[in-house]
Design a protein around this motif. Structure first.
Motif, PDB file in Angstrom:
ATOM      1  N   ASP A  30       9.323  11.829  -6.090  1.00  0.00           N
ATOM      2  CA  ASP A  30      10.085  11.205  -5.019  1.00  0.00           C
ATOM      3  C   ASP A  30       9.230  10.350  -4.095  1.00  0.00           C
ATOM      4  O   ASP A  30       9.757   9.749  -3.155  1.00  0.00           O
ATOM      5  CB  ASP A  30      10.804  12.283  -4.197  1.00  0.00           C
ATOM      6  N   THR A  31       7.954  10.303  -4.339  1.00  0.00           N
ATOM      7  CA  THR A  31       7.035   9.565  -3.466  1.00  0.00           C
ATOM      8  C   THR A  31       6.298   8.521  -4.285  1.00  0.00           C
ATOM      9  O   THR A  31       5.811   8.818  -5.383  1.00  0.00           O
ATOM     10  CB  THR A  31       6.015  10.528  -2.824  1.00  0.00           C
ATOM     11  N   VAL A  32       6.224   7.304  -3.759  1.00  0.00           N
ATOM     12  CA  VAL A  32       5.555   6.210  -4.462  1.00  0.00           C
ATOM     13  C   VAL A  32       4.501   5.591  -3.554  1.00  0.00           C
ATOM     14  O   VAL A  32       4.769   5.306  -2.382  1.00  0.00           O
ATOM     15  CB  VAL A  32       6.562   5.130  -4.899  1.00  0.00           C
ATOM     16  N   SER A  33       3.316   5.401  -4.113  1.00  0.00           N
ATOM     17  CA  SER A  33       2.224   4.736  -3.401  1.00  0.00           C
ATOM     18  C   SER A  33       1.807   3.494  -4.182  1.00  0.00           C
ATOM     19  O   SER A  33       1.880   3.481  -5.415  1.00  0.00           O
ATOM     20  CB  SER A  33       1.022   5.670  -3.257  1.00  0.00           C
ATOM     21  N   TRP A  34       1.353   2.491  -3.457  1.00  0.00           N
ATOM     22  CA  TRP A  34       0.871   1.254  -4.082  1.00  0.00           C
ATOM     23  C   TRP A  34      -0.596   1.043  -3.716  1.00  0.00           C
ATOM     24  O   TRP A  34      -1.009   1.266  -2.565  1.00  0.00           O
ATOM     25  CB  TRP A  34       1.681   0.058  -3.599  1.00  0.00           C
ATOM     26  N   TYR A  35      -1.351   0.573  -4.710  1.00  0.00           N
ATOM     27  CA  TYR A  35      -2.770   0.293  -4.525  1.00  0.00           C
ATOM     28  C   TYR A  35      -3.081  -1.093  -5.084  1.00  0.00           C
ATOM     29  O   TYR A  35      -2.492  -1.516  -6.087  1.00  0.00           O
ATOM     30  CB  TYR A  35      -3.642   1.317  -5.249  1.00  0.00           C
ATOM     31  N   GLN A  36      -4.046  -1.762  -4.464  1.00  0.00           N
ATOM     32  CA  GLN A  36      -4.547  -3.036  -4.961  1.00  0.00           C
ATOM     33  C   GLN A  36      -5.963  -2.830  -5.475  1.00  0.00           C
ATOM     34  O   GLN A  36      -6.809  -2.294  -4.768  1.00  0.00           O
ATOM     35  CB  GLN A  36      -4.568  -4.083  -3.839  1.00  0.00           C
ATOM     36  N   GLN A  37      -6.220  -3.271  -6.712  1.00  0.00           N
ATOM     37  CA  GLN A  37      -7.552  -3.152  -7.279  1.00  0.00           C
ATOM     38  C   GLN A  37      -8.065  -4.542  -7.631  1.00  0.00           C
ATOM     39  O   GLN A  37      -7.694  -5.110  -8.658  1.00  0.00           O
ATOM     40  CB  GLN A  37      -7.554  -2.246  -8.508  1.00  0.00           C
ATOM     41  N   ALA A  38      -8.928  -5.079  -6.790  1.00  0.00           N
ATOM     42  CA  ALA A  38      -9.550  -6.367  -7.076  1.00  0.00           C
ATOM     43  C   ALA A  38     -10.584  -6.181  -8.176  1.00  0.00           C
ATOM     44  O   ALA A  38     -11.073  -5.064  -8.408  1.00  0.00           O
ATOM     45  CB  ALA A  38     -10.197  -6.922  -5.814  1.00  0.00           C
ATOM     46  N   LEU A  39     -10.916  -7.274  -8.830  1.00  0.00           N
ATOM     47  CA  LEU A  39     -11.844  -7.214  -9.951  1.00  0.00           C
ATOM     48  C   LEU A  39     -13.179  -6.613  -9.524  1.00  0.00           C
ATOM     49  O   LEU A  39     -13.778  -7.037  -8.530  1.00  0.00           O
ATOM     50  CB  LEU A  39     -12.059  -8.628 -10.499  1.00  0.00           C
ATOM     51  N   GLY A  40     -13.627  -5.587 -10.234  1.00  0.00           N
ATOM     52  CA  GLY A  40     -14.907  -4.963  -9.939  1.00  0.00           C
ATOM     53  C   GLY A  40     -14.915  -4.024  -8.751  1.00  0.00           C
ATOM     54  O   GLY A  40     -15.973  -3.594  -8.309  1.00  0.00           O
ATOM     55  N   GLN A  41     -13.730  -3.726  -8.222  1.00  0.00           N
ATOM     56  CA  GLN A  41     -13.633  -2.854  -7.049  1.00  0.00           C
ATOM     57  C   GLN A  41     -12.797  -1.622  -7.353  1.00  0.00           C
ATOM     58  O   GLN A  41     -12.099  -1.556  -8.366  1.00  0.00           O
ATOM     59  CB  GLN A  41     -12.992  -3.618  -5.887  1.00  0.00           C
ATOM     60  N   GLY A  42     -12.869  -0.648  -6.452  1.00  0.00           N
ATOM     61  CA  GLY A  42     -11.991   0.489  -6.549  1.00  0.00           C
ATOM     62  C   GLY A  42     -10.636   0.171  -5.952  1.00  0.00           C
ATOM     63  O   GLY A  42     -10.496  -0.778  -5.171  1.00  0.00           O
ATOM     64  N   PRO A  43      -9.620   0.923  -6.308  1.00  0.00           N
ATOM     65  CA  PRO A  43      -8.282   0.689  -5.739  1.00  0.00           C
ATOM     66  C   PRO A  43      -8.285   0.879  -4.225  1.00  0.00           C
ATOM     67  O   PRO A  43      -8.961   1.765  -3.701  1.00  0.00           O
ATOM     68  CB  PRO A  43      -7.421   1.748  -6.430  1.00  0.00           C
ATOM     69  N   GLN A  44      -7.512   0.024  -3.537  1.00  0.00           N
ATOM     70  CA  GLN A  44      -7.334   0.109  -2.090  1.00  0.00           C
ATOM     71  C   GLN A  44      -5.871   0.429  -1.794  1.00  0.00           C
ATOM     72  O   GLN A  44      -4.976  -0.237  -2.318  1.00  0.00           O
ATOM     73  CB  GLN A  44      -7.710  -1.216  -1.431  1.00  0.00           C
ATOM     74  N   PHE A  45      -5.649   1.413  -0.934  1.00  0.00           N
ATOM     75  CA  PHE A  45      -4.301   1.860  -0.598  1.00  0.00           C
ATOM     76  C   PHE A  45      -3.567   0.789   0.187  1.00  0.00           C
ATOM     77  O   PHE A  45      -4.070   0.289   1.210  1.00  0.00           O
ATOM     78  CB  PHE A  45      -4.402   3.155   0.206  1.00  0.00           C
ATOM     79  N   ILE A  46      -2.343   0.471  -0.247  1.00  0.00           N
ATOM     80  CA  ILE A  46      -1.513  -0.502   0.470  1.00  0.00           C
ATOM     81  C   ILE A  46      -0.516   0.234   1.364  1.00  0.00           C
ATOM     82  O   ILE A  46      -0.522   0.067   2.585  1.00  0.00           O
ATOM     83  CB  ILE A  46      -0.767  -1.437  -0.501  1.00  0.00           C
ATOM     84  N   ARG A  63       2.207  -9.632   5.163  1.00  0.00           N
ATOM     85  CA  ARG A  63       2.672 -10.356   3.971  1.00  0.00           C
ATOM     86  C   ARG A  63       3.006  -9.370   2.839  1.00  0.00           C
ATOM     87  O   ARG A  63       3.756  -9.699   1.922  1.00  0.00           O
ATOM     88  CB  ARG A  63       1.592 -11.321   3.461  1.00  0.00           C
ATOM     89  N   PHE A  64       2.425  -8.195   2.929  1.00  0.00           N
ATOM     90  CA  PHE A  64       2.684  -7.142   1.938  1.00  0.00           C
ATOM     91  C   PHE A  64       3.794  -6.244   2.490  1.00  0.00           C
ATOM     92  O   PHE A  64       3.651  -5.655   3.574  1.00  0.00           O
ATOM     93  CB  PHE A  64       1.427  -6.314   1.687  1.00  0.00           C
ATOM     94  N   SER A  65       4.887  -6.168   1.770  1.00  0.00           N
ATOM     95  CA  SER A  65       5.985  -5.312   2.195  1.00  0.00           C
ATOM     96  C   SER A  65       6.520  -4.578   0.979  1.00  0.00           C
ATOM     97  O   SER A  65       6.249  -4.940  -0.169  1.00  0.00           O
ATOM     98  CB  SER A  65       7.097  -6.133   2.851  1.00  0.00           C
ATOM     99  N   GLY A  66       7.309  -3.555   1.255  1.00  0.00           N
ATOM    100  CA  GLY A  66       7.817  -2.764   0.146  1.00  0.00           C
ATOM    101  C   GLY A  66       9.197  -2.239   0.406  1.00  0.00           C
ATOM    102  O   GLY A  66       9.783  -2.435   1.482  1.00  0.00           O
ATOM    103  N   HIS A  67       9.662  -1.558  -0.614  1.00  0.00           N
ATOM    104  CA  HIS A  67      10.991  -0.964  -0.501  1.00  0.00           C
ATOM    105  C   HIS A  67      11.069   0.190  -1.495  1.00  0.00           C
ATOM    106  O   HIS A  67      10.467   0.132  -2.570  1.00  0.00           O
ATOM    107  CB  HIS A  67      12.072  -2.005  -0.838  1.00  0.00           C
ATOM    108  N   GLN A  68      11.808   1.229  -1.104  1.00  0.00           N
ATOM    109  CA  GLN A  68      12.094   2.302  -2.053  1.00  0.00           C
ATOM    110  C   GLN A  68      13.595   2.465  -2.141  1.00  0.00           C
ATOM    111  O   GLN A  68      14.292   2.481  -1.115  1.00  0.00           O
ATOM    112  CB  GLN A  68      11.448   3.620  -1.630  1.00  0.00           C
ATOM    113  N   PHE A  69      14.089   2.603  -3.323  1.00  0.00           N
ATOM    114  CA  PHE A  69      15.517   2.708  -3.577  1.00  0.00           C
ATOM    115  C   PHE A  69      15.949   4.174  -3.671  1.00  0.00           C
ATOM    116  O   PHE A  69      15.108   5.056  -3.831  1.00  0.00           O
ATOM    117  CB  PHE A  69      15.859   1.953  -4.852  1.00  0.00           C
ATOM    118  N   PRO A  70      17.270   4.425  -3.601  1.00  0.00           N
ATOM    119  CA  PRO A  70      17.749   5.812  -3.677  1.00  0.00           C
ATOM    120  C   PRO A  70      17.336   6.549  -4.941  1.00  0.00           C
ATOM    121  O   PRO A  70      17.260   7.780  -4.942  1.00  0.00           O
ATOM    122  CB  PRO A  70      19.271   5.648  -3.583  1.00  0.00           C
TER     123      PRO A  70
END
Lengths: 115, 114
Positions: A30-46, A63-70
């Motif tokens: 029920d929980t979703v997380s997003w991460y950005q992983q630039a080339l050669g880097q570790g994932p960064q929490f969004i 500029r980064f936005s999100g949404h979770q659906f039912p």
């Protein structure tokens, strides 16, 4: 049991455009997380979503936005794309159990290239 | 805030040799510790985790790690590596409460050659 799925797998955009990435969590999560992983880097929490609300956010601009659906699936939207937004975007899902450890399972990611 | 340092960006090793990938962390509160593996063009797979209890943690594919609170370290080890272990390895931490994010290190590329 399908794990975490993400779409699309790859996409190419140009600077200034907008993009939407999608994530379907593992069954029962029920929980979703997003991460950005630039080339050669570790994932960064969004950010992280639970009960259709953003619960925690990392150091990313508005500029980064999100949404979770039912149905617990989620979208990540990025507006006014910059070259520096080129990265692998990872989605992770978990089942929230308050006071207990909640393991995050990662999807295969979406590779975004901004030209 | 938490942070993770992986001092070795790349570790070359011969097949069947032992390997250790180093991880140090910083946190003012109790944390959970993790090692993830990422194969080319794939997402992250959990190798092992430390939540509490025994400081020696065993994971998948013959990997193990030891939590050392005094040295704030969580080094990953394997007694004998295979070619198939070639991948990127990430150490991560998170606080042990609430909606807490994973904080990753920059990764160590393990290169196993015959």
């Amino acid at each position: 049991d399908a794990g975490v799925t993400q779409s699309p797998t790859h996409l190419i955009k140009t600077r200034g455009q907008q993009v939407t990435l999608r994530c379907s969590p593992k069954s029962g999560h029920d929980t979703v997380s997003w991460y950005q992983q630039a080339l050669g880097q570790g994932p960064q929490f969004i950010f992280q979503y639970y009960e259709e609300e953003e619960r925690q956010r990392g150091n990313f601009p508005d500029r980064f936005s999100g949404h979770q659906f039912p149905n617990y699936s989620s979208e990540l939207n990025v507006n006014a794309l910059l070259l520096g937004d080129s990265a692998l975007y990872l989605c992770a899902s978990s089942h929230l159990r308050r006071g207990l450890y909640n393991e995050q399972f990662f999807g295969p990611g979406t590779r975004l290239t901004v030209l | 805030a938490q942070s993770v340092t992986q001092l070795d960006s790349q570790v070359p090793v011969f097949e069947e040799a032992p390997v250790e990938l180093r991880c140090n962390y910083s946190s003012s509160v109790s944390v959970y510790l993790f090692w993830y593996v990422q194969y080319p063009n794939q997402g992250l797979q959990l190798l092992l985790k430390y939540l509490s209890g025994s400081t020696l943690v065993k994971g998948i594919n013959g990997f193990e790690a030891e939590f050392n609170k005094s040295q704030t370290s969580f080094h990953l080890r394997k007694p004998s590596v295979h070619i198939s272990d070639t991948a990127e390895y990430f150490c991560a931490v998170r606080m042990n409460t609430g909606f807490q994010k994973l904080v990753f290190g920059t990764g160590t590329r393990l290169l196993v050659s015959p």
